[in-house]
Design an enzyme around this catalytic site. Structure first.
Site, PDB file in Angstrom:
ATOM      1  N   ARG A 166     -22.610 -15.455  34.970  1.00 22.55           N
ATOM      2  CA  ARG A 166     -21.381 -15.024  34.324  1.00 22.55           C
ATOM      3  C   ARG A 166     -20.337 -16.124  34.460  1.00 22.55           C
ATOM      4  O   ARG A 166     -20.200 -16.757  35.522  1.00 22.55           O
ATOM      5  CB  ARG A 166     -20.848 -13.725  34.950  1.00 22.55           C
ATOM      6  CG  ARG A 166     -21.661 -12.483  34.598  1.00 22.55           C
ATOM      7  CD  ARG A 166     -21.597 -12.170  33.108  1.00 22.55           C
ATOM      8  NE  ARG A 166     -22.337 -10.967  32.745  1.00 22.55           N
ATOM      9  CZ  ARG A 166     -23.583 -10.946  32.311  1.00 22.55           C
ATOM     10  NH1 ARG A 166     -24.261 -12.091  32.224  1.00 22.55           N
ATOM     11  NH2 ARG A 166     -24.167  -9.824  31.957  1.00 22.55           N
ATOM     12  N   HIS A 172     -23.592 -17.182  24.256  1.00 18.43           N
ATOM     13  CA  HIS A 172     -24.402 -16.389  25.185  1.00 18.43           C
ATOM     14  C   HIS A 172     -25.700 -15.965  24.498  1.00 18.43           C
ATOM     15  O   HIS A 172     -25.774 -14.924  23.851  1.00 18.43           O
ATOM     16  CB  HIS A 172     -23.601 -15.171  25.641  1.00 18.43           C
ATOM     17  CG  HIS A 172     -24.164 -14.494  26.849  1.00 18.43           C
ATOM     18  ND1 HIS A 172     -23.479 -13.531  27.554  1.00 18.43           N
ATOM     19  CD2 HIS A 172     -25.348 -14.635  27.494  1.00 18.43           C
ATOM     20  CE1 HIS A 172     -24.214 -13.111  28.568  1.00 18.43           C
ATOM     21  NE2 HIS A 172     -25.357 -13.758  28.547  1.00 18.43           N
TER      22      HIS A 172
END
Length: 376
Positions: free
Chosen positions: A282, A330
Site C-alpha cells: 500500500r 494499481h
C-alpha cells in the site's frame, strides 16, 4: 485463452444453475464499485473485474430478484455511489479503484450488512467503524497472491537490470549501451529482504530461491521452521537491523495504523545507499515525499510498485516524476487470472450470505465486531 473462456462459461453456468435455490433470502440491493473498462471492456470475455464485466454475476443476482448497481463513480457528495448508500445491503469494492468507506458513509448506510472486497486488502474501509456498526467485512483471501508475487519479482528485475532506460532508448531511436550498463546488476548473490511474510511475502521468497539470493524476512510471526529451511530464508526480528543488510527491500505488510507512514525519512536513511525498493502493498506505508527525495538523491537507486496514496494518483503526485522509478497504476493483483479467482470468491460469499452461512474463516476481516489479527 480458450481455457479461461471455458472457465468463465463454467462460472456463469454454475451460477445460473443454482438460481432457484436462494430466493428465500429476500431481495437485496447490491452495489459494486470497480474501475471502468472503457474501450477494452469487450476485448476479452474474461475481463470481469471492470464495471462492464461486473464480476460476471449480474445475471445470477438479477435472476434471484436482487438489484445490482455497478459504477466507477465514487468520489464527492454527488457521485453515483452516494445515491445508493442509504438503502444498499451489500457493497463490493476493490483495491484497484478503491471506494473509501469512511465512518461517515457507514453511518449513512442504514441497511448495510456486508462489505466485500474483490481482491485482497480492505484498508480503504474504516474497519473500526465497520466493527462498531456490526458490519461484516470480508475479502477473497489468496485470490491474487500469485499475481502480486510474480509482479514483485518482475519489478525487482526491471530495476536491477536498468531495463526501462533501455526500452526508452529504443522508442526514442537512440542507442547507448553505456547509458544502461553503468548501473545494471545481476539478481544472483544479492540480499533481498521482505517486510512482511504472509501469503505474498512467502511466495515471493519461494520464487526468489532459484536466483541464489540471500533471503531475509521481517514479520510479527516467524515462518514455519520447515518451510523456512526449505526456502532458505532467515528471520530478522529487528526491522531496522535488517534494512542496511539488504540490496533489495520488498514491502509486503498490510496497511494498518501501525504501518501507515512506517517508511519515513529516518527509516529510509537506515537503508543501504543504492537500495532497490519494491512496494506492491500500500502506498500509504511510505512517506511519499521521503521516497521521492531519496530517489532524487540516489539513496534509493530504484523504486517500483503499483500502489499510491490516494488512488487514482493525482497528476502532480511526486512519484510520477521522480528518477529511476518503475511505477504503474494499481494492476498487479488484477490480472485476468486473478479477476476470475476473486469474481468466483465474491460469488461464493454472496451465495453463502443469501443462505445465512458462514464464509471461509480466512476471508473475514471484520466479524461480530472483531478485526482480523493483521489489522489489530
Amino acid at each position: 485463452m480458450a481455457m479461461w473462456r471455458a472457465a468463465a462459461r463454467q462460472l456463469v453456468d454454475r451460477a445460473l444453475g443454482s438460481r432457484a435455490a436462494h430466493t428465500s433470502a429476500g431481495s437485496k440491493k447490491i452495489v459494486g464499485v470497480f474501475y471502468k473498462g472503457w474501450e477494452y471492456a469487450d476485448k476479452n470475455p474474461n475481463f470481469v473485474g471492470c464495471v462492464e464485466g461486473a464480476l460476471g454475476i449480474r445475471g445470477w443476482l438479477e435472476s434471484q430478484g436482487h438489484q445490482y448497481i455497478v459504477t466507477d463513480d465514487k468520489e464527492g457528495p454527488n457521485c453515483e455511489l452516494e445515491k445508493h448508500i442509504e438503502d444498499m445491503h451489500v457493497l463490493i469494492t476493490t483495491p484497484f479503484h478503491p471506494a473509501y468507506v469512511t465512518a461517515e458513509r457507514i453511518k449513512k448506510a442504514k441497511n448495510l450488512e456486508l462489505l466485500l472486497t474483490a481482491g485482497i486488502g480492505s484498508d480503504h474501509i474504516d474497519l473500526p467503524a465497520a466493527a462498531a456498526a456490526g458490519l461484516t467485512v470480508a475479502e477473497v483471501t489468496g485470490s491474487n497472491t500469485v499475481s502480486v508475487a510474480e509482479d514483485e519479482l518482475l519489478r525487482i528485475l526491471i530495476l536491477l537490470r536498468n531495463f526501462l532506460p533501455g526500452y526508452q532508448q529504443v522508442v526514442q531511436g537512440e542507442w547507448n549501451v553505456a547509458g544502461i550498463a553503468h548501473r545494471a546488476y545481476d539478481l544472483e548473490g544479492k540480499t533481498v529482504g521482505t517486510v512482511g511474510a504472509g501469503r505474498i511475502g512467502r511466495l515471493l521468497l519461494q520464487r526468489l530461491k532459484p536466483f541464489n539470493c540471500n533471503l531475509l524476512y521481517h514479520d510479527r510471526l516467524q515462518i514455519d521452521p520447515e518451510l523456512e529451511k526449505e526456502i532458505g530464508a532467515k528471520f530478522e526480528e529487528d526491522l531496522d537491523a535488517m534494512l542496511p543488510k539488504c540490496d533489495v527491500i520488498v514491502i509486503n505488510t498490510p496497511l494498518t495504523e501501525k504501518t501507515r507512514g512506517m517508511f519515513n525519512k529516518e527509516r529510509i536513511a537506515k537503508m543501504k545507499k543504492g537500495v532497490i525498493v519494491v512496494n506492491n502493498a500500500r502506498g500509504a506505508i511510505m512517506d511519499t515525499q521521503a521516497v521521492a527525495d531519496a530517489c532524487s538523491s540516489g539513496h534509493i537507486a530504484g523504486y517500483g510498485g503499483d500502489v499510491w496514496f490516494p488512488q487514482p494518483a493525482p497528476k502532480d503526485h511526486p512519484w510520477r516524476y521522480m528518477p529511476n522509478h518503475a511505477m504503474t497504476p494499481h494492476i498487479s493483483g488484477t490480472t485476468i487470472d486473478a479477476q476470475l479467482r476473486y469474481a468466483e470468491g465474491v460469488r461464493d460469499m454472496l451465495d453463502r450470505y443469501f443462505k445465512g452461512e458462514d464464509f471461509p474463516v480466512h476471508n473475514y476481516i471484520v466479524k461480530e465486531g472483531q478485526l482480523a489479527s493483521q489489522y489489530q
